[in-house]
Design an enzyme around this catalytic site. Structure first.
Site, PDB file in Angstrom:
ATOM      1  N   HIS A 400      74.770  15.078  20.629  1.00 51.01           N
ATOM      2  CA  HIS A 400      75.679  14.456  19.684  1.00 51.01           C
ATOM      3  C   HIS A 400      75.659  12.930  19.771  1.00 51.01           C
ATOM      4  O   HIS A 400      75.902  12.245  18.779  1.00 51.01           O
ATOM      5  CB  HIS A 400      77.107  14.964  19.909  1.00 51.01           C
ATOM      6  CG  HIS A 400      77.347  16.322  19.332  1.00 51.01           C
ATOM      7  ND1 HIS A 400      76.995  17.470  19.990  1.00 51.01           N
ATOM      8  CD2 HIS A 400      77.879  16.709  18.141  1.00 51.01           C
ATOM      9  CE1 HIS A 400      77.314  18.516  19.230  1.00 51.01           C
ATOM     10  NE2 HIS A 400      77.842  18.091  18.114  1.00 51.01           N
ATOM     11  N   GLY A 401      75.410  12.392  20.943  1.00 48.08           N
ATOM     12  CA  GLY A 401      75.397  10.939  21.024  1.00 48.08           C
ATOM     13  C   GLY A 401      75.080  10.447  22.417  1.00 48.08           C
ATOM     14  O   GLY A 401      75.249  11.172  23.400  1.00 48.08           O
TER      15      GLY A 401
END
Length: 553
Positions: A400-401
Site C-alpha cells: 500500500h505504501g
C-alpha cells in the site's frame, strides 16, 4: 457571418487546446467534466465499430492510453514498455521447452516488474532507512510515483506467472495484452483483473442486455454517490480536520473521526470500483465485485473475504501459496517473521519505553499467537500456515505504501488473523449452539468493526507519532460531555456516517433480485435518477477536489 468571425477571433484557442493535454493539478478522473466529453466520444466510436473487432480493439486501446496520459502524463510510456516486455517474455516462456529456461525467464519478468515498482515507490523509503541506520546523509531522489503502478505491476506479474504455470495461453495479439493492461475503467485503482478473465472477452460479439445496462447504471450512480457525496463530504468536514492534529481534539472527536475515516475509505474505494465495474459492464466486459459489505463481517477472516477482494485473492494465489501456503515453511517466511518479532521488541523498547523484560514478554506473546493453533491441533503445519499468513499481510501492508505505518497496519491484521484462529479453536464447538444467533453476530460485528478501525488509524495517520497521539486522546482524554457541542457542529457529517453504515444493511443480492424481477425499466426512470443525482451532487459539491485515496498507491 460577421458574428462567427467575431466569435472565432475572441475564442481562446490556447485554453481550448490545453484541455487535451495532461494537467498535474487536474488529472482526469471519472468525476471530471472532461470525462463526460471523453466518454461520449469513446462510446460513440465504440458503438459504431462494435462489430469490427480489430478497429474496436484499436479504438479501445487508444482511448485507454489517452485516459492514462490525461491522468498521469508521460508515465503512459511506462505502461506501454511494461506491456511490451511482459508480452514478449510470456510468449517466450510459453514456447520454451526446458523448465529451467522457463524459470529463468519468469525470474527475469519478476525482477523487471518488481524493479520498476521498487524504484518508483520504495527508493526514498530505503534511502531514509539507510540514513537512519548508518547516520549517512544520502539525499532522497526526486522521483514521482506513477499513478496505478501497484495495480498494473500485479496484473503483469499474475499474467506471466499464469503463463509459466500453464494456466493460460499468452494473448495472441499484442493489442489484446495492451488493452488488458491499460483498460481505462480499472487501470489506475483496480480492481486487479486477471488476464484469463479479461482477455477472452476482448474479441467477443458485443451485446448489452437490459439487465447489464440496469446493473451498470446502478453501479455507476451508486458509486458516484458513495465517492463524490458521502466520502468527500466526511473527508472535508471531519476526517482531514481531526487527523491533521489529533492532539487538539478530545478523544470523543478523535473516535468519531476514525469512524468517519472507516466510512470514507470504504465509500471512496468501493465507489470507484463500482464505477469501474459498471462502465466495464456497459462495454461488454464483466469484472468481478471488489467489495461485499465488509463492515458486516463477524470476524477479521471474513472481513478479508469482503474487503478489496481482488487484492486479497491475488495475495493468496501469488504470494501466500508460493510461500508454502498451509503446508510448509519457506525461507522468506522465517525472515519476515524474525523481522516482525525483532521490530516488536525494538518498538516496545524505543517507542513505548518499556523495560527489556516487558518488551521480551510482548515479543514472546506475539510468537505464541502464531504457534498456539499448531500446539492445540498438534499439527506443525499450522505454524507454517501462520508464518506464511503473517508474511503475506506484512507485504500486503507494504504494497500500500512506503511507510512504517502501512507495515504496522499489515502486522495488525496479521496478528488479528492469528488471534481469530485461536478463538475459533477454543470456542468453535463450545459456541456452536449460538454463534449464528443474531445477538452474538451483532456483538462480533461490532468487535470486528472496532478492530478494523484500530488498524485504520495507522493507515490514515501521517506518521507513527500522529497515530499514537490519536490513540492517547481516545483512551486517556475521552470527554463524554463534548458530545452535545460535537453533535451540534457535525450533524451533517454524522448523518453521512449513518448513511454509509446503512448501505451495509442492504441484504446481499437485493439489487440483483430487483433488476432480475423486471425485464425492462422505462428510460424516463433512468433520466429522473440521473438528474436527481446531479441535483444532489450540486448541493453537496465542494470547491476543493478530493482525490481518491487509492490513487496514491
Amino acid at each position: 457571418m460577421n458574428r462567427v468571425q467575431d466569435l472565432l477571433s475572441t475564442f481562446d484557442w490556447n485554453m481550448f487546446l490545453h484541455q487535451f493535454v495532461y494537467d498535474s493539478k487536474n488529472p482526469l478522473l471519472f468525476n471530471n467534466g472532461f470525462f463526460v466529453y471523453f466518454f461520449t466520444l469513446f462510446i460513440l466510436l465504440f458503438y459504431i465499430l462494435r462489430n469490427h473487432y480489430m478497429a474496436r480493439r484499436y479504438v479501445f486501446t487508444f482511448f485507454s492510453l489517452y485516459f492514462f496520459y490525461k491522468a498521469s502524463g508521460w508515465f503512459v510510456g511506462l505502461v506501454i514498455v511494461s506491456a511490451i516486455v511482459n508480452y514478449a517474455l510470456s510468449n517466450v516462456i510459453y514456447h520454451s521447452r526446458k523448465k529451467s529456461g522457463k524459470t529463468m525467464l519468469l525470474v527475469l519478468s519478476i525482477i523487471f516488474n518488481l524493479g520498476l515498482l521498487f524504484y518508483y515507490k520504495y527508493t526514498n523509503f530505503f534511502i531514509t532507512l539507510y540514513n537512519e541506520f548508518t547516520s549517512a546523509h544520502v539525499h532522497p531522489l526526486n522521483i514521482l510515483l506513477p499513478i496505478g503502478i501497484s495495480f498494473f505491476t500485479f496484473e503483469n506479474l499474475s499474467y506471466t506467472i499464469d503463463v509459466y504455470r500453464g494456466d493460460f495461453k499468452p494473448a495472441k495479439k499484442f493489442t489484446d495484452y495492451l488493452l488488458f493492461l491499460s483498460f481505462f475503467p480499472k487501470l489506475m485503482m483496480g480492481p486487479i483483473v486477471r488476464a484469463h478473465d479479461f482477455v477472452p472477452q476482448i474479441n467477443q460479439p458485443y451485446y448489452l442486455s437490459e439487465r447489464d445496462f440496469a446493473m451498470g447504471f446502478y453501479l455507476i450512480i451508486s458509486g458516484l454517490i458513495k465517492k463524490l457525496i458521502i466520502s468527500d463530504y466526511i473527508t472535508l468536514n471531519l476526517v482531514n480536520y481531526i487527523f491533521d492534529n489529533p492532539a487538539l481534539h478530545v478523544g470523543l472527536e478523535n473516535l468519531f473521526a476514525v469512524y468517519g475515516y472507516a466510512m470514507v475509505i470504504y465509500c471512496d474505494f468501493s465507489g470507484y470500483s463500482d464505477i469501474a465495474i459498471g462502465i466495464a459492464l456497459w462495454l461488454g466486459v464483466k469484472i468481478p465485485a471488489n467489495f461485499r459489505s465488509p463492515y458486516q463481517s463477524k470476524n477479521i477472516t471474513e472481513f478479508w473475504r469482503r474487503w478489496h477482494i481482488s487484492l486479497s485473492s491475488w495475495l493468496k494465489d501469488y504470494l501466500y501459496i508460493p510461500l508454502g501456503g498451509n503446508r510448509k515453511f519457506s525461507v522468506a517466511s522465517f525472515i519476515f517473521v524474525l523481522a516482525f518479532l525483532s521490530g516488536t521488541y525494538f518498538m516496545s523498547v524505543n517507542l513505548f519505553k518499556l523495560a527489556p523484560l516487558y518488551a521480551g514478554l510482548i515479543t514472546l506473546l506475539m510468537l505464541i499467537i502464531f504457534i498456539l493453533p499448531a500446539i492445540i491441533t498438534k499439527n506443525t503445519k499450522g505454524i507454517a500456515a501462520n508464518f506464511n499468513l503473517l508474511t503475506t499481510m506484512l507485504l500486503g501492508g507494504f504494497w500500500h505504501g512506503a511507510s512504517w505505518n502501512f507495515i504496522i497496519w499489515g502486522a495488525i491484521h496479521g496478528v488479528g488473523l492469528g488471534l481469530h484462529k485461536i478463538w475459533m479453536l477454543i470456542t468453535g464447538k463450545a459456541f456452536s449452539g449460538f454463534n449464528n444467533h443474531i445477538v452474538y453476530r451483532i456483538f462480533m460485528g461490532i468487535v470486528t468493526f472496532h478492530f478494523v478501525c484500530f488498524g485504520w488509524i495507522f493507515f490514515r495517520a501521517e506518521d507513527f507519532d500522529m497515530a499514537v497521539s490519536m490513540l492517547k486522546q481516545i483512551f486517556f482524554n475521552f470527554d463524554v460531555q463534548a458530545f452535545a457541542p460535537f453533535y451540534e457542529n457535525y450533524k451533517g457529517v454524522l448523518g453521512m456516517i449513518v448513511l454509509a453504515m446503512a448501505i451495509h444493511l442492504i441484504p446481499e443480492g437485493t439489487v440483483d433480485k430487483l433488476i432480475a424481477r423486471r425485464e425492462r425499466f422505462p428510460m424516463i426512470m433512468y433520466i429522473i435518477i440521473f438528474f436527481a443525482f446531479l441535483l444532489l451532487y450540486g448541493y453537496f459539491k465542494s470547491a476543493e477536489q478530493v482525490l481518491p485515496i487509492y490513487l496514491q498507491f
